[in-house]
Design a protein around this motif. Structure first.
Motif, mmCIF file in Angstrom:
data_model
loop_
_atom_site.group_PDB
_atom_site.id
_atom_site.type_symbol
_atom_site.label_atom_id
_atom_site.label_comp_id
_atom_site.label_asym_id
_atom_site.label_seq_id
_atom_site.Cartn_x
_atom_site.Cartn_y
_atom_site.Cartn_z
ATOM 1 N N THR A 172 2.165 15.673 -16.037
ATOM 2 C CA THR A 172 1.700 14.576 -16.907
ATOM 3 C C THR A 172 1.648 13.212 -16.206
ATOM 4 O O THR A 172 1.308 12.215 -16.839
ATOM 5 C CB THR A 172 2.578 14.431 -18.182
ATOM 6 O OG1 THR A 172 3.863 13.869 -17.849
ATOM 7 C CG2 THR A 172 2.761 15.770 -18.883
ATOM 8 N N ILE A 173 1.959 13.146 -14.927
ATOM 9 C CA ILE A 173 1.901 11.868 -14.189
ATOM 10 C C ILE A 173 0.590 11.792 -13.420
ATOM 11 O O ILE A 173 0.353 12.578 -12.497
ATOM 12 C CB ILE A 173 3.091 11.705 -13.213
ATOM 13 C CG1 ILE A 173 4.419 11.780 -13.956
ATOM 14 C CG2 ILE A 173 2.972 10.391 -12.443
ATOM 15 C CD1 ILE A 173 4.676 10.617 -14.890
ATOM 16 N N GLY A 174 -0.271 10.838 -13.819
ATOM 17 C CA GLY A 174 -1.538 10.644 -13.118
ATOM 18 C C GLY A 174 -1.395 9.632 -11.985
ATOM 19 O O GLY A 174 -0.322 9.094 -11.728
ATOM 20 N N ARG A 175 -2.516 9.347 -11.333
ATOM 21 C CA ARG A 175 -2.505 8.437 -10.172
ATOM 22 C C ARG A 175 -2.029 7.033 -10.551
ATOM 23 O O ARG A 175 -1.200 6.448 -9.865
ATOM 24 C CB ARG A 175 -3.916 8.369 -9.583
ATOM 25 C CG ARG A 175 -4.023 7.549 -8.301
ATOM 26 C CD ARG A 175 -3.311 8.226 -7.163
ATOM 27 N NE ARG A 175 -3.562 7.562 -5.888
ATOM 28 C CZ ARG A 175 -3.036 7.949 -4.736
ATOM 29 N NH1 ARG A 175 -2.244 9.022 -4.701
ATOM 30 N NH2 ARG A 175 -3.306 7.315 -3.614
ATOM 31 N N LYS A 176 -2.532 6.512 -11.658
ATOM 32 C CA LYS A 176 -2.171 5.143 -12.057
ATOM 33 C C LYS A 176 -0.689 5.039 -12.401
ATOM 34 O O LYS A 176 -0.011 4.085 -11.998
ATOM 35 C CB LYS A 176 -3.018 4.691 -13.254
ATOM 36 C CG LYS A 176 -4.471 4.422 -12.907
ATOM 37 C CD LYS A 176 -5.238 3.927 -14.124
ATOM 38 C CE LYS A 176 -6.679 3.624 -13.772
ATOM 39 N NZ LYS A 176 -7.445 3.160 -14.957
ATOM 40 N N SER A 177 -0.180 6.019 -13.137
ATOM 41 C CA SER A 177 1.241 6.019 -13.494
ATOM 42 C C SER A 177 2.106 6.160 -12.249
ATOM 43 O O SER A 177 3.149 5.516 -12.126
ATOM 44 C CB SER A 177 1.554 7.158 -14.462
ATOM 45 O OG SER A 177 0.880 6.978 -15.685
ATOM 46 N N ALA A 178 1.670 7.005 -11.314
ATOM 47 C CA ALA A 178 2.422 7.197 -10.072
ATOM 48 C C ALA A 178 2.487 5.903 -9.255
ATOM 49 O O ALA A 178 3.540 5.543 -8.722
ATOM 50 C CB ALA A 178 1.794 8.314 -9.253
ATOM 51 N N LEU A 179 1.380 5.195 -9.197
ATOM 52 C CA LEU A 179 1.344 3.910 -8.488
ATOM 53 C C LEU A 179 2.270 2.893 -9.154
ATOM 54 O O LEU A 179 3.000 2.161 -8.483
ATOM 55 C CB LEU A 179 -0.087 3.373 -8.455
ATOM 56 C CG LEU A 179 -1.014 3.949 -7.387
ATOM 57 C CD1 LEU A 179 -2.457 3.620 -7.711
ATOM 58 C CD2 LEU A 179 -0.634 3.424 -6.002
ATOM 59 N N ARG A 180 2.233 2.865 -10.482
ATOM 60 C CA ARG A 180 3.064 1.921 -11.231
ATOM 61 C C ARG A 180 4.551 2.201 -11.025
ATOM 62 O O ARG A 180 5.346 1.282 -10.813
ATOM 63 C CB ARG A 180 2.703 1.993 -12.721
ATOM 64 C CG ARG A 180 3.407 0.932 -13.579
ATOM 65 C CD ARG A 180 2.745 0.797 -14.930
ATOM 66 N NE ARG A 180 2.721 2.049 -15.667
ATOM 67 C CZ ARG A 180 1.615 2.762 -15.903
ATOM 68 N NH1 ARG A 180 0.447 2.342 -15.452
ATOM 69 N NH2 ARG A 180 1.673 3.892 -16.586
ATOM 70 N N LEU A 181 4.936 3.464 -11.074
ATOM 71 C CA LEU A 181 6.339 3.836 -10.885
ATOM 72 C C LEU A 181 6.812 3.528 -9.464
ATOM 73 O O LEU A 181 7.914 3.005 -9.261
ATOM 74 C CB LEU A 181 6.523 5.331 -11.176
ATOM 75 C CG LEU A 181 6.412 5.754 -12.642
ATOM 76 C CD1 LEU A 181 6.334 7.274 -12.747
ATOM 77 C CD2 LEU A 181 7.588 5.229 -13.445
ATOM 78 N N ALA A 182 5.982 3.854 -8.499
ATOM 79 C CA ALA A 182 6.343 3.601 -7.094
ATOM 80 C C ALA A 182 6.499 2.102 -6.833
ATOM 81 O O ALA A 182 7.464 1.673 -6.186
ATOM 82 C CB ALA A 182 5.276 4.196 -6.173
ATOM 83 N N TYR A 183 5.575 1.316 -7.359
ATOM 84 C CA TYR A 183 5.657 -0.144 -7.174
ATOM 85 C C TYR A 183 6.899 -0.712 -7.853
ATOM 86 O O TYR A 183 7.583 -1.575 -7.294
ATOM 87 C CB TYR A 183 4.394 -0.805 -7.731
ATOM 88 C CG TYR A 183 4.388 -2.297 -7.513
ATOM 89 C CD1 TYR A 183 4.006 -2.836 -6.282
ATOM 90 C CD2 TYR A 183 4.804 -3.176 -8.521
ATOM 91 C CE1 TYR A 183 4.026 -4.205 -6.069
ATOM 92 C CE2 TYR A 183 4.834 -4.538 -8.311
ATOM 93 C CZ TYR A 183 4.448 -5.047 -7.083
ATOM 94 O OH TYR A 183 4.490 -6.410 -6.861
ATOM 95 N N TYR A 184 7.214 -0.220 -9.050
ATOM 96 C CA TYR A 184 8.389 -0.706 -9.784
ATOM 97 C C TYR A 184 9.669 -0.454 -8.990
ATOM 98 O O TYR A 184 10.521 -1.340 -8.846
ATOM 99 C CB TYR A 184 8.467 -0.030 -11.147
ATOM 100 C CG TYR A 184 9.708 -0.395 -11.927
ATOM 101 C CD1 TYR A 184 9.802 -1.608 -12.596
ATOM 102 C CD2 TYR A 184 10.805 0.468 -11.979
ATOM 103 C CE1 TYR A 184 10.947 -1.960 -13.300
ATOM 104 C CE2 TYR A 184 11.955 0.136 -12.684
ATOM 105 C CZ TYR A 184 12.024 -1.079 -13.340
ATOM 106 O OH TYR A 184 13.162 -1.426 -14.029
ATOM 107 N N ILE A 185 9.792 0.754 -8.465
ATOM 108 C CA ILE A 185 11.003 1.113 -7.720
ATOM 109 C C ILE A 185 11.125 0.328 -6.417
ATOM 110 O O ILE A 185 12.205 -0.146 -6.065
ATOM 111 C CB ILE A 185 11.012 2.639 -7.436
ATOM 112 C CG1 ILE A 185 11.353 3.404 -8.720
ATOM 113 C CG2 ILE A 185 12.001 3.000 -6.337
ATOM 114 C CD1 ILE A 185 11.216 4.896 -8.604
ATOM 115 N N ILE A 186 10.017 0.172 -5.715
ATOM 116 C CA ILE A 186 10.050 -0.509 -4.418
ATOM 117 C C ILE A 186 10.183 -2.023 -4.558
ATOM 118 O O ILE A 186 10.955 -2.672 -3.843
ATOM 119 C CB ILE A 186 8.773 -0.177 -3.606
ATOM 120 C CG1 ILE A 186 8.721 1.320 -3.284
ATOM 121 C CG2 ILE A 186 8.715 -1.008 -2.327
ATOM 122 C CD1 ILE A 186 9.892 1.826 -2.472
#
Length: 199
Positions: free
Chosen positions: A20-34
């Protein structure tokens, strides 16, 4: 841009590999963590490492557990004569949240000889009388259930087999009342619920 951010995009791809994780959500999560909360990233990494290290399959029911035998199998307050067969451990969590079933479980995700042997031994050991198939309705699952029933019929025990398909429908509905009301014949559904799930 990817050329200088190899590690970042590896993280994005890791998130994107999750259901259920698409490209946009993956980018958002990665940016938030980093960029915004590195502590959350460290905590998640630590939790994943611990889970992979300590969580295993229960030797009795094949649900996930941190011990050799899970808490449900060890719980003497549950009705050991009632057994719900599910296709994955996730369905057990859904059923448990409904608080409508007080029996025990067995995870049967494939027609494997070892799994079927484990199921038969468990049924015999607990003197199971009621078997509920909590499967998502489909032609493939109907065939799967018929095959299991064929394997169980020669055990010499009395079995009361009903397909508890409405349990898995809890994924779509908020509570048992909604599930019952989704049936065309509410009276029959309620009788089925009382007879096979509660108690």
């Amino acid at each position: 841009m990817k050329k200088g951010l190899t590690k970042f995009y590896e993280l994005v791809e890791s998130f994107e590999a999750l259901p259920t994780i698409g490209r946009k959500s993956a980018l958002r999560l990665a940016y938030y963590i980093i960029s915004e909360n590195s502590y959350v990233g460290i905590k998640i990494a630590h939790s994943i490492e611990n889970a992979l290290k300590h969580i295993k399959k229960c030797i009795k029911c094949h649900c996930i557990s941190e011990n050799e035998i899970c808490e449900i199998c060890l719980d003497t307050n549950r009705n050991q004569h009632h057994l719900a067969i599910v296709q994955n451990a996730r369905d057990i969590f859904i059923i448990e949240e409904s608080r409508q079933f007080n029996g025990k479980y067995f995870v049967l995700n494939k027609l494997d000889n070892k799994l079927l042997t484990d199921l038969i031994l468990l049924i015999q050991d607990r003197e199971v009388t009621d078997i509920l198939f909590a499967f998502t309705p489909s032609l493939a699952n109907d065939a799967f259930i018929l095959h299991i029933e064929e394997k169980l019929k020669n055990l010499g025990h009395r079995f009361y087999r009903k397909r508890a398909e409405f349990i898995v429908l809890a994924r779509k509905f908020k509570n048992i009342k909604d599930i019952v009301e989704s049936f065309e014949n509410e009276k029959v559904a309620r009788e089925f619920l009382v007879r096979n799930i509660k108690g």
